[in-house]
Design an enzyme around this catalytic site. Structure first.
Site, PDB file in Angstrom:
ATOM      1  N   GLN A 148     -12.467  12.321   8.423  1.00  0.00           N
ATOM      2  CA  GLN A 148     -13.462  11.454   7.774  1.00  0.00           C
ATOM      3  C   GLN A 148     -14.851  11.695   8.353  1.00  0.00           C
ATOM      4  O   GLN A 148     -15.853  11.691   7.638  1.00  0.00           O
ATOM      5  CB  GLN A 148     -13.068   9.987   7.951  1.00  0.00           C
ATOM      6  CG  GLN A 148     -11.757   9.619   7.284  1.00  0.00           C
ATOM      7  CD  GLN A 148     -11.354   8.196   7.621  1.00  0.00           C
ATOM      8  OE1 GLN A 148     -12.151   7.280   7.554  1.00  0.00           O
ATOM      9  NE2 GLN A 148     -10.095   8.008   7.970  1.00  0.00           N
ATOM     10  N   ALA A 165     -11.664   2.211  18.364  1.00  0.00           N
ATOM     11  CA  ALA A 165     -12.367   0.921  18.361  1.00  0.00           C
ATOM     12  C   ALA A 165     -12.021   0.063  19.577  1.00  0.00           C
ATOM     13  O   ALA A 165     -12.814  -0.793  19.978  1.00  0.00           O
ATOM     14  CB  ALA A 165     -11.989   0.160  17.091  1.00  0.00           C
ATOM     15  N   GLU A 196     -13.966  -3.844   6.842  1.00  0.00           N
ATOM     16  CA  GLU A 196     -12.595  -3.696   6.305  1.00  0.00           C
ATOM     17  C   GLU A 196     -11.750  -2.686   7.080  1.00  0.00           C
ATOM     18  O   GLU A 196     -11.153  -1.796   6.490  1.00  0.00           O
ATOM     19  CB  GLU A 196     -12.680  -3.302   4.813  1.00  0.00           C
ATOM     20  CG  GLU A 196     -11.512  -3.829   3.999  1.00  0.00           C
ATOM     21  CD  GLU A 196     -11.659  -3.537   2.518  1.00  0.00           C
ATOM     22  OE1 GLU A 196     -12.582  -4.078   1.875  1.00  0.00           O
ATOM     23  OE2 GLU A 196     -10.848  -2.760   1.986  1.00  0.00           O
ATOM     24  N   HIS A 200      -6.444  -2.331  11.104  1.00  0.00           N
ATOM     25  CA  HIS A 200      -5.798  -1.094  11.570  1.00  0.00           C
ATOM     26  C   HIS A 200      -5.865  -0.944  13.096  1.00  0.00           C
ATOM     27  O   HIS A 200      -5.176  -0.098  13.656  1.00  0.00           O
ATOM     28  CB  HIS A 200      -6.525   0.130  11.011  1.00  0.00           C
ATOM     29  CG  HIS A 200      -6.221   0.459   9.579  1.00  0.00           C
ATOM     30  ND1 HIS A 200      -4.943   0.483   9.071  1.00  0.00           N
ATOM     31  CD2 HIS A 200      -7.035   0.823   8.557  1.00  0.00           C
ATOM     32  CE1 HIS A 200      -5.001   0.848   7.789  1.00  0.00           C
ATOM     33  NE2 HIS A 200      -6.250   1.046   7.454  1.00  0.00           N
TER      34      HIS A 200
HETATM   35  C1  LIG Z   1     -10.342   0.845   4.886  1.00  0.00           C
HETATM   36  S1  LIG Z   1     -11.103   2.069   5.839  1.00  0.00           S
HETATM   37  C2  LIG Z   1     -12.770   1.442   5.919  1.00  0.00           C
HETATM   38  C3  LIG Z   1     -13.759   2.539   6.187  1.00  0.00           C
HETATM   39  C4  LIG Z   1     -15.221   2.091   6.211  1.00  0.00           C
HETATM   40  N1  LIG Z   1     -15.454   1.029   7.150  1.00  0.00           N
HETATM   41  C5  LIG Z   1     -15.649   1.675   4.849  1.00  0.00           C
HETATM   42  O1  LIG Z   1     -15.796   0.458   4.657  1.00  0.00           O
HETATM   43  O2  LIG Z   1     -15.857   2.529   3.985  1.00  0.00           O
HETATM   44  C6  LIG Z   1     -10.499   1.781   7.514  1.00  0.00           C
HETATM   45  C7  LIG Z   1     -11.119   2.714   8.543  1.00  0.00           C
HETATM   46  O3  LIG Z   1     -10.703   2.355   9.874  1.00  0.00           O
HETATM   47  C8  LIG Z   1     -10.566   3.555  10.619  1.00  0.00           C
HETATM   48  N2  LIG Z   1      -9.755   3.267  11.824  1.00  0.00           N
HETATM   49  C9  LIG Z   1      -8.460   2.902  11.845  1.00  0.00           C
HETATM   50  N3  LIG Z   1      -8.066   2.690  13.119  1.00  0.00           N
HETATM   51  C10 LIG Z   1      -9.125   2.921  13.920  1.00  0.00           C
HETATM   52  C11 LIG Z   1      -9.352   2.837  15.320  1.00  0.00           C
HETATM   53  N4  LIG Z   1      -8.381   2.480  16.160  1.00  0.00           N
HETATM   54  N5  LIG Z   1     -10.584   3.149  15.788  1.00  0.00           N
HETATM   55  C12 LIG Z   1     -11.577   3.515  14.940  1.00  0.00           C
HETATM   56  N6  LIG Z   1     -11.433   3.596  13.604  1.00  0.00           N
HETATM   57  C13 LIG Z   1     -10.221   3.301  13.086  1.00  0.00           C
HETATM   58  C14 LIG Z   1      -9.916   4.482   9.625  1.00  0.00           C
HETATM   59  O4  LIG Z   1      -9.961   5.829  10.014  1.00  0.00           O
HETATM   60  C15 LIG Z   1     -10.754   4.179   8.380  1.00  0.00           C
HETATM   61  O5  LIG Z   1     -11.935   4.920   8.374  1.00  0.00           O
END
Ligand SMILES: C[S@@+](CC[C@H](N)C(=O)[O-])C[C@H]1O[C@@H](n2cnc3c(N)ncnc32)[C@H](O)[C@@H]1O
Length: 280
Positions: A106, A129, A146, A150
């Protein structure tokens, strides 16, 4: 392209379709990967362009809750394809923008898509995160659009957000928040269904009361609680249309999305924008 360190089947499908040049998915999910916000849900037209515009409105609603102002240092955690960073870059000046994501695929797209303008600077960083690779007091604003469901642990993320925020800084996020009535169903579902399915690992059992208690326990003050559930509902009609056009139909995606749609329409699951302030 480096693989994602966490399983996100919906991003695997999305990246493949974007790479294949699907024009509708490019409009709907090429910039933001989240639900849409319609000020008047009756105006939704179920087109890809309308959905893309609604997704942009949701992003703006989240960063308004954080009260971003010119010159801020802003961290967008879980930044997806960099859509929130792109929007801030278009609408503000002299921001120091950092997007963080755990998925290098991404980030690669984000770096290609988003170029700084208006004297803003932009950096995309790979990281988790719950272990932010930044010094204490580095940012004026932290955003998480959003994605918090995760993360491995909400408390750890809140502690990290608090650590990297400057005194007086703000955190804003959007999340699917269950009402207490929904909790037994979530627990039952977790006990029965072992395969996380299309949306990957999701922790969706944090109620509004849990958020308030969490904020208080780490030392953040609740500044915004905005229920935008009704404004997001046309998302489900658009996803329904997308899902039924897919051949073959992805039943994991279909059943998970239909369940979220049902509990949202029954007001058992709320879509909230939450804002928190760090004391000065
Ligand atoms: C539903 S998407 C939302 C993406 C972005 N915030 C948007 O609104 O377009 C969830 C995002 O959380 C990221 N993600 C999931 N777990 C994560 C973590 N532990 N640390 C950082 N990013 C994470 C995923 O890779 C993805 O990009």
């Amino acid at each position: 392209m480096d693989p994602s360190p966490i399983a996100l089947p919906y991003f695997d499908a999305l990246l493949a379709s974007l790479e294949a040049g699907d024009p509708d998915l490019e409009l709907a999910f090429g910039r933001h990967v989240h639900w849409g916000y319609w000020e008047n849900p009756r105006t939704a037209t179920q087109t890809a362009a309308d959905f893309g515009a609604a997704a942009e409105h949701l992003t703006q609603a989240v960063y308004r809750a954080a009260q971003v102002t010119e010159g801020d240092r802003v961290l967008d955690v879980g930044c997806g394809f960099g859509g929130t960073i792109a929007s801030l870059n278009e609408n503000f000046q002299q921001l120091e923008l950092t997007g963080l994501n755990i998925d290098p695929r991404q980030l690669e797209r984000a770096r290609q898509q988003v170029r700084p303008q208006h004297q803003n600077s932009i950096t995309f960083v790979e990281g988790n995160a719950c272990a932010l690779p930044f010094a204490d007091h580095s940012f004026d604003r932290v955003l998480a659009v959003e994605c918090i469901f995760h993360f491995p642990d909400r408390r750890q993320f809140f502690q990290e957000a608090l650590r990297v925020l400057k005194p007086g800084g703000r955190l804003a996020l959007s999340d699917f928040v269950p009402t207490p009535l929904l909790l037994p169903l979530i627990q039952l579902n977790r006990a029965i269904v072992k395969d996380p399915g299309f949306y990957g690992q999701v922790q969706s059992a944090c109620t509004l009361a849990d958020y308030r208690a969490l904020a208080q326990s780490v030392g953040l003050t609740v500044a915004v609680e905005q229920d935008i559930t009704r404004n997001t509902l046309p998302t489900y009609d658009y996803l329904w249309q997308l899902g039924t056009a897919m051949k073959p139909v992805d039943w994991s995606a279909w059943s998970q999305t239909a369940t979220i749609a049902l509990v949202s329409r029954l007001a058992l699951l709320q879509y909230l924008i939450l804002g928190f302030a760090k004391p000065c």
